[in-house]
Design a protein around this motif. Structure first.
Motif, mmCIF file in Angstrom:
data_model
loop_
_atom_site.group_PDB
_atom_site.id
_atom_site.type_symbol
_atom_site.label_atom_id
_atom_site.label_comp_id
_atom_site.label_asym_id
_atom_site.label_seq_id
_atom_site.Cartn_x
_atom_site.Cartn_y
_atom_site.Cartn_z
ATOM 1 N N LEU A 100 0.856 -1.106 0.090
ATOM 2 C CA LEU A 100 -0.023 -0.025 0.137
ATOM 3 C C LEU A 100 0.850 1.189 -0.028
ATOM 4 O O LEU A 100 0.653 2.291 -0.630
ATOM 5 N N ILE A 101 2.015 1.120 0.783
ATOM 6 C CA ILE A 101 2.873 2.201 0.959
ATOM 7 C C ILE A 101 4.322 1.860 0.705
ATOM 8 O O ILE A 101 4.958 1.287 1.375
ATOM 9 N N PRO A 102 4.805 1.910 -0.797
ATOM 10 C CA PRO A 102 5.960 1.406 -1.102
ATOM 11 C C PRO A 102 7.121 1.686 -0.187
ATOM 12 O O PRO A 102 8.011 0.861 -0.122
ATOM 13 N N GLU A 103 7.216 2.911 0.124
ATOM 14 C CA GLU A 103 8.177 3.316 0.603
ATOM 15 C C GLU A 103 8.346 2.707 2.352
ATOM 16 O O GLU A 103 9.586 2.590 2.848
ATOM 17 N N ALA A 104 7.483 2.214 2.606
ATOM 18 C CA ALA A 104 7.383 1.360 4.048
ATOM 19 C C ALA A 104 8.514 0.186 3.756
ATOM 20 O O ALA A 104 8.790 -0.446 4.742
ATOM 21 N N GLN A 105 8.637 -0.171 2.674
ATOM 22 C CA GLN A 105 9.479 -1.304 2.607
ATOM 23 C C GLN A 105 10.975 -1.162 2.932
ATOM 24 O O GLN A 105 11.619 -1.874 2.918
ATOM 25 N N ILE A 106 11.290 0.065 3.110
ATOM 26 C CA ILE A 106 12.519 0.450 3.634
ATOM 27 C C ILE A 106 13.278 -0.463 4.548
ATOM 28 O O ILE A 106 14.377 -0.512 4.708
ATOM 29 N N SER A 325 10.780 9.938 -4.061
ATOM 30 C CA SER A 325 10.276 9.915 -2.456
ATOM 31 C C SER A 325 10.969 8.785 -1.788
ATOM 32 O O SER A 325 11.389 9.243 -0.720
ATOM 33 N N GLY A 326 11.318 7.624 -2.330
ATOM 34 C CA GLY A 326 11.982 6.639 -1.558
ATOM 35 C C GLY A 326 13.337 7.124 -1.821
ATOM 36 O O GLY A 326 14.079 6.882 -0.478
#
Length: 343
Positions: A100-106, A325-326
């Motif tokens: 849902l929030i690709p950046e959370a995969q960090i 963003s990432g």
């Protein structure tokens, strides 16, 4: 009856009526809020939820109803229910939120996070990326991010011992439905196999998969060591989770209730940090006591380096998935971590 007696009765009746009205208003303003998480009774997310509930109920007339894993479905189900307003609160790890929030995969970039608990906790307390950038990303999906917190170091379990990426060749490793985690295990030499949690134990038992990763307390409480007994400590990351609220619900609260919710999240954070301190050692001791088949392999620096040198390709994949963003988030992560480690 004289006039003074009549007056006192009228005043008394009016006072009782007013008190009843105030009580009725208080009851009417009280609410039952629904809160779902991804773990079982007594696990880290459940302990956090119970502390959150205690704070809310001790400081207001509101009630919190907690739903553990499986009571309302899998992780994707409880997120959908939160976005639709059926649930007011959800505790979900970025492993699932990442779709849902690709950046959370960090958090799944290997060797980005330190392994020292004090450094990890300080990072979560002080990080600009955690406390300022992430809330904006969650808000874009109708979610009010209340708190992110660590649960424990990630540990791989396997059907046989391993000490190198070459040992993971052709090993089918279960991963959460998270594209970047798949990239990590491809980089490690394995074959990533996405599976919902409810299918993992059976898949290990029937050799449909050869291993999986989780914090050690979850490996113990879920009995994963029974069907995947070779534990491998690679030092590649920490399991992170987050509590969030439906944003429409949160924004509809009074300022007093918003403050209550934020304070409850902060209170539970402090409690959970105390809870996880030493939890990994306790869980590992329980596993060793329960099974003679378990092996524990903790890689030395040279062995870790063989895995670590594969991390940059996962960073590249993260930036490709998330764009500018990432990249900004990753740069801030590294800056925050550098500051923590320098201090």
């Amino acid at each position: 009856m004289n006039k003074s007696t009549t007056f006192r009765k009228i005043v008394g009746a009016s006072t009782l009526t007013l008190a009843a009205a105030i009580a009725a208003t208080s009851v009417a303003n009280a609410a039952t809020w629904r809160y779902a998480h991804e773990e079982y009774d007594g696990d880290v997310q459940d302990v956090y939820a119970e502390h959150f509930k205690d704070y809310v109920e001790e400081n207001s007339d509101h009630q919190i109803q907690i739903f553990e894993f499986g009571q309302l479905g899998e992780s994707d189900d409880i997120m959908e229910q939160t976005q639709n307003g059926i649930l007011q609160f959800v505790n979900q790890s970025p492993g699932f939120t990442g779709s849902l929030i690709p950046e959370a995969q960090i958090f799944f970039i290997p060797y980005l996070m330190p392994t020292d608990m004090d450094a990890v906790v300080t990072f979560f307390r002080e990080s600009e990326a955690i406390n300022e950038m992430f809330p904006k990303l969650y808000a874009e999906q109708g979610l009010e991010l209340l708190q992110m917190y660590p649960e424990g170091e990630m540990v791989i379990t396997l059907d046989e011992k391993a000490t190198s990426p070459e040992d993971l060749q052709n090993k089918k490793i279960r991963v959460m439905t998270n594209p970047l985690l798949s990239e990590t295990y491809e980089a490690f030499g394995a074959t990533p196999t996405p599976l919902p949690w409810g299918e993992v134990y059976g898949a290990l038992q029937t050799n449909m998969i050869d291993g999986q990763e989780n914090p050690i307390f979850w490996i113990e409480s879920g009995g994963l060591y029974e069907v995947s007994p070779n534990l491998l400590f690679t030092g590649h990351g920490w399991f992170t989770t987050a509590i969030m609220a439906n944003q429409d619900f949160y924004e509809g609260l009074s300022e007093e209730d918003q403050k209550l919710v934020q304070e409850a999240a902060d209170y539970a954070f402090e409690k959970i940090i105390d809870h996880i301190d030493g939890l990994a050692d306790e869980s590992l001791a329980k596993i060793k006591e329960a099974s003679d088949d378990v092996t524990v392999t903790k890689l030395n620096d040279e062995q870790i380096e063989a895995f670590r040198e594969r991390a940059p390709q996962v960073e590249d994949a993260f930036i490709e998935m998330t764009g500018e963003s990432g990249k900004k988030l990753l740069d801030q992560f590294k800056e925050d971590l550098k500051e923590v480690q320098n201090n």
